[in-house]
Design a protein around this motif. Structure first.
Motif, PDB file in Angstrom:
ATOM      1  N   TRP A 218       0.971  -0.527  -0.093  1.00 27.66           N
ATOM      2  CA  TRP A 218      -0.367   0.234  -0.124  1.00 27.66           C
ATOM      3  C   TRP A 218       0.896   0.871   0.315  1.00 27.66           C
ATOM      4  CZ3 TRP A 218      -0.793  -3.353   4.055  1.00 27.66           C
ATOM      5  CH2 TRP A 218      -1.623  -4.656   3.988  1.00 27.66           C
ATOM      6  N   ARG A 219       2.177   1.223  -0.296  1.00 26.35           N
ATOM      7  CA  ARG A 219       3.319   2.345  -0.786  1.00 26.35           C
ATOM      8  C   ARG A 219       2.282   3.917  -1.350  1.00 26.35           C
ATOM      9  NH1 ARG A 219       7.291   5.348  -3.352  1.00 26.35           N
ATOM     10  NH2 ARG A 219       8.998   6.026  -1.671  1.00 26.35           N
ATOM     11  N   GLU A 220       1.749   3.639  -2.448  1.00 26.84           N
ATOM     12  CA  GLU A 220       1.057   4.188  -2.801  1.00 26.84           C
ATOM     13  C   GLU A 220       0.277   5.815  -1.996  1.00 26.84           C
ATOM     14  OE1 GLU A 220      -2.320   6.399  -6.700  1.00 26.84           O
ATOM     15  OE2 GLU A 220      -1.124   4.018  -6.220  1.00 26.84           O
ATOM     16  N   ALA A 221      -0.742   4.677  -0.868  1.00 30.61           N
ATOM     17  CA  ALA A 221      -1.812   4.901  -0.172  1.00 30.61           C
ATOM     18  C   ALA A 221      -0.660   5.657   1.301  1.00 30.61           C
ATOM     19  CB  ALA A 221      -3.212   4.347   0.481  1.00 30.61           C
ATOM     20  N   VAL A 222      -0.274   5.188   1.558  1.00 26.96           N
ATOM     21  CA  VAL A 222       0.907   6.021   2.674  1.00 26.96           C
ATOM     22  C   VAL A 222       1.696   7.388   1.833  1.00 26.96           C
ATOM     23  CG1 VAL A 222       2.721   5.285   3.936  1.00 26.96           C
ATOM     24  CG2 VAL A 222       1.007   3.129   3.696  1.00 26.96           C
ATOM     25  N   LEU A 223       2.345   7.085   1.447  1.00 23.27           N
ATOM     26  CA  LEU A 223       2.812   8.587   0.521  1.00 23.27           C
ATOM     27  C   LEU A 223       2.174   9.692   0.786  1.00 23.27           C
ATOM     28  CD1 LEU A 223       5.052   9.956  -0.396  1.00 23.27           C
ATOM     29  CD2 LEU A 223       4.785   8.929  -2.071  1.00 23.27           C
ATOM     30  N   ARG A 224       1.097   9.121   0.299  1.00 20.02           N
ATOM     31  CA  ARG A 224      -0.283   9.874  -0.788  1.00 20.02           C
ATOM     32  C   ARG A 224      -0.477  10.780   1.470  1.00 20.02           C
ATOM     33  NH1 ARG A 224      -0.818  13.771  -2.107  1.00 20.02           N
ATOM     34  NH2 ARG A 224      -0.651  12.785  -4.056  1.00 20.02           N
ATOM     35  N   SER A 225      -0.684  10.181   2.414  1.00 22.11           N
ATOM     36  CA  SER A 225      -0.709  10.321   3.724  1.00 22.11           C
ATOM     37  C   SER A 225      -0.124  11.153   4.343  1.00 22.11           C
ATOM     38  CB  SER A 225      -1.716   9.057   4.798  1.00 22.11           C
ATOM     39  OG  SER A 225      -2.639   8.748   3.940  1.00 22.11           O
ATOM     40  N   LEU A 226       1.281  10.519   4.003  1.00 21.42           N
ATOM     41  CA  LEU A 226       2.307  11.750   4.941  1.00 21.42           C
ATOM     42  C   LEU A 226       2.144  12.721   3.818  1.00 21.42           C
ATOM     43  CD1 LEU A 226       5.136   8.251   4.546  1.00 21.42           C
ATOM     44  CD2 LEU A 226       4.597   9.330   6.813  1.00 21.42           C
ATOM     45  N   HIS A 575      -4.891   9.677   8.992  1.00 26.43           N
ATOM     46  CA  HIS A 575      -3.691   9.746   8.204  1.00 26.43           C
ATOM     47  C   HIS A 575      -2.576   8.727   8.623  1.00 26.43           C
ATOM     48  CE1 HIS A 575      -5.465  10.220   4.036  1.00 26.43           C
ATOM     49  NE2 HIS A 575      -6.153  11.680   5.228  1.00 26.43           N
ATOM     50  N   ILE A 576      -2.390   9.448   9.906  1.00 24.77           N
ATOM     51  CA  ILE A 576      -1.605   8.744  10.940  1.00 24.77           C
ATOM     52  C   ILE A 576      -1.543   7.024  10.545  1.00 24.77           C
ATOM     53  CG2 ILE A 576      -0.472   8.907  13.265  1.00 24.77           C
ATOM     54  CD1 ILE A 576      -0.191  12.181  12.971  1.00 24.77           C
ATOM     55  N   GLY A 577      -2.964   7.034  11.489  1.00 21.94           N
ATOM     56  CA  GLY A 577      -3.685   5.373  11.536  1.00 21.94           C
ATOM     57  C   GLY A 577      -3.801   4.628   9.730  1.00 21.94           C
ATOM     58  N   LEU A 578      -3.692   5.595   9.187  1.00 19.44           N
ATOM     59  CA  LEU A 578      -3.365   4.559   7.876  1.00 19.44           C
ATOM     60  C   LEU A 578      -1.806   4.445   7.478  1.00 19.44           C
ATOM     61  CD1 LEU A 578      -4.417   5.232   4.506  1.00 19.44           C
ATOM     62  CD2 LEU A 578      -2.697   4.188   4.996  1.00 19.44           C
ATOM     63  N   VAL A 579      -1.387   5.276   7.504  1.00 21.95           N
ATOM     64  CA  VAL A 579       0.661   4.584   7.869  1.00 21.95           C
ATOM     65  C   VAL A 579       0.623   3.565   8.990  1.00 21.95           C
ATOM     66  CG1 VAL A 579       3.014   6.176   8.467  1.00 21.95           C
ATOM     67  CG2 VAL A 579       0.909   7.559   6.864  1.00 21.95           C
TER      68      VAL A 579
END
Length: 600
Positions: A218-226, A575-579
């Motif tokens: 899920w790198r794309e989702a993590v990067l968007r959250s960061l 977004h912190i939770g997602l990462v």
């Protein structure tokens, strides 16, 4: 019909932010920082309370939008019968005055466009004095200390206290608009090159994104959250605003409408892990320094939240002239919860500073002095009732989560002495830690429901209790914790989303409902992963990913019945939770495993 919350996208410059709707309207903008008074407040009222729309004049057949890869540059495509255009929206990295740039790009045919700028300073209250700039290259709008400059080659004119203009864009043509805030008392700032600003913004965000070290699923989702977390960071101090907005309701038409443009201590440890998981050491260091600066003083004066620069007085006011998002009133600025006593924040501060040492940030004598003062204060204060993690506006109680976080404070102090070699009274803190643990086990656990409960003597669940194994208070597979997770799933889980607690005005002092709390649902996935129930955890996480809007953003809550976002947006905690959960599920050793097994 107003846009739904999920119909907005965020742009920002790491000091303030704007929300751009799918219809091309910027309905929320605060200059010069996140918590400044809004000059566009249509989000919480009507277009007359301030907005800026750039959109095709004719019927729009289709709308598509996206962020440029690795950036916060927003592109929105509009298809019409006559052709197609792309609207580019961004806020350049700030070097002096904050500015917002919009560039209309013709991609097919010829499209008639209209711009309407409605500036209303002080949250829609003040109509400015508007004058044309020399050479008819834009306008200047002034009210008291605030002045906005709009520069463009499009001819503009006044129309019923709005600034409007119509133009046609052909394929290959680019038409820019630049909106700049500047103090009224200072000379007019120089015009900038919007195309150069776009190149600079694009390069700046791509360089920042290129430093991301996360390589799990899920790198794309993590990067968007960061990227979203970076956008919510107040660059001068490193503090991270909980959200870019105020008063977006937790229940449509309800009163649970709060100002989230401040920094909560509760987010500290989660934020630190999320940044470190992504490889953003400088941001983590700045966040820790903000934390140390904000909490300086006596522990008795510790607040649950602070302003972006560590301000302590966040006086709450109702803006009676704003009708609220979908008639959800009151609209509030400031947040009276800063006055509350919430025991858990002491544990969060202790845990964050302990984690910072473990994760490789340089040691800080100042931070250790603060930690010593906190645990000395807690030696007597942990026995007192408080308002709990959810900022209850009802009576104080002995909330189980609060007591557990007091245990965390003592535990991290003991480990700092015994395992990191710092100087302190470990024997006293160990006794206090054991006393807290014994009390929680005796009074926080209810054998009738086979679970830890919201407060001593209660039979009700609370999603904050999902934190217990993640801070090391109890093993995730202990039968008492398994029972707690099952009670939460039985009573608080709806359509795959977790509520914070069963709403009861006698407990939280507020009427009305709210949606599923997204950070709590991430915590449920973390607990299931710790219990070895990976398939169930991943199912919940994938459900959460499916809730993101078309540009990857999350709000605070979600209504599973109406299927829409609720609460302030975008929400840093979500977004912190997602990462963190992505890291927990992608391989062993994520925050949920690392945090409870900290070894100094």
């Amino acid at each position: 019909m107003p846009l739904r919350i999920e119909d907005y996208a965020l742009i920002g410059d790491c000091q303030t932010a704007a929300l751009v709707g799918k219809d091309g309207s910027i309905d929320w903008l605060c200059f010069p920082r996140f918590d400044s008074a809004a000059c566009f407040a249509a989000l919480l009222g009507t277009p007359e309370h301030g907005r800026w729309i750039v959109a095709p004049v004719g019927t729009v057949r289709a709308v598509r939008r996206r962020y440029r890869q690795g950036t916060l540059v927003l592109e929105t495509d509009y298809e019409t019968d006559d052709g197609a255009v792309t609207l580019i929206d961004f806020m350049p990295p700030r070097t002096s005055d904050p500015e917002l740039v919009r560039i209309v790009v013709g991609t097919r045919g010829q499209v008639r466009m209209r711009t309407q700028l409605t500036i209303r300073f002080d949250y829609g209250w003040v109509v400015p004095w508007v004058r044309k700039l020399d050479g008819a290259r834009g306008i200047r709008a002034t009210a008291g200390p605030d002045t906005l400059y709009l520069r463009t080659n499009v001819p503009l004119h006044g129309e019923n206290l709005h600034t409007v203009g119509e133009f046609t864009v052909s394929a290959g043509e680019r038409i820019p608009f630049e909106l700049t805030w500047h103090p009224t008392s200072e000379p007019e700032p120089p015009a900038r090159d919007p195309e150069a600003a776009l190149r600079k913004s694009d390069a700046w965000w791509r360089e920042w994104s290129g430093r991301c070290t996360y390589e799990g699923e899920w790198r794309e989702a993590v990067l968007r959250s960061l990227i979203t977390l970076k956008a919510l960071t107040y660059a001068p101090t490193g503090g991270i605003a909980a959200a870019a907005t105020t008063s977006l309701p937790e229940h449509i038409g309800g009163v649970r409408n709060w100002d989230y443009r401040y920094c909560w201590l509760r987010d500290a440890t989660f934020t630190l892990y999320a940044l470190m998981v992504g490889g953003y050491i400088d941001e983590a260091r700045a966040w820790r320094q903000w934390l140390v600066n904000a909490v300086a003083g006596t522990p008795a004066e510790l607040q649950i939240m602070y302003g972006l620069s560590g301000e302590r007085r966040l006086t709450e006011l109702d803006l009676t002239w704003l009708p609220g998002y979908e008639a959800s009133t009151p609209v509030r600025i400031g947040n009276a919860a800063y006055k509350q006593r919430q025991l858990d924040v002491y544990g969060e501060v202790m845990d964050a500073l302990h984690a910072a040492r473990r994760l490789g940030l340089p040691p800080s004598e100042e931070a250790w002095r603060i930690q010593c003062a906190i645990v000395q204060f807690l030696e007597t204060q942990w026995r007192e009732p408080d308002e709990g993690i959810w900022e209850m506006r009802g009576p104080k109680r002995h909330f189980t989560h609060s007591k557990v976080m007091a245990w965390v404070a003592f535990d991290r102090a003991v480990k700092a002495v015994e395992q990191s070699g710092l100087s302190g009274d470990a024997a006293t803190w160990r006794r206090a830690r054991d006393e807290v643990h014994a009390q929680v086990m005796a009074q926080g656990f209810n054998g009738e429901v086979n679970a830890f409960t919201q407060f001593y003597g209660s039979k009700e669940p609370d999603a904050s209790l999902l934190m217990l194994p993640m801070v090391g208070f109890i093993d995730a597979n202990d039968p008492r914790m398994v029972g707690t997770v099952e009670l939460i799933r039985k009573r608080l889980l709806h359509d795959g989303l977790v509520d914070r607690y069963p709403l009861n005005p006698s407990v939280d002092g507020l009427p009305g409902g709210e949606g599923g709390f997204l950070i709590c649902t991430f915590w449920l996935a973390d607990n299931l992963a710790l219990q070895g129930r990976q398939a169930e955890a991943r199912e919940i996480f994938e459900r959460l990913l499916s809730l993101r809007n078309d540009v990857g953003l999350l709000s605070e809550e979600y209504d599973p019945v109406a299927r829409r976002f609720l609460g302030n947006f975008p929400q840093a905690f979500s977004h912190i939770g997602l990462v963190n959960t992505a890291r927990n599920l992608s391989r062993h050793g994520g925050p949920a495993e690392d945090r409870p097994h900290q070894n100094g």
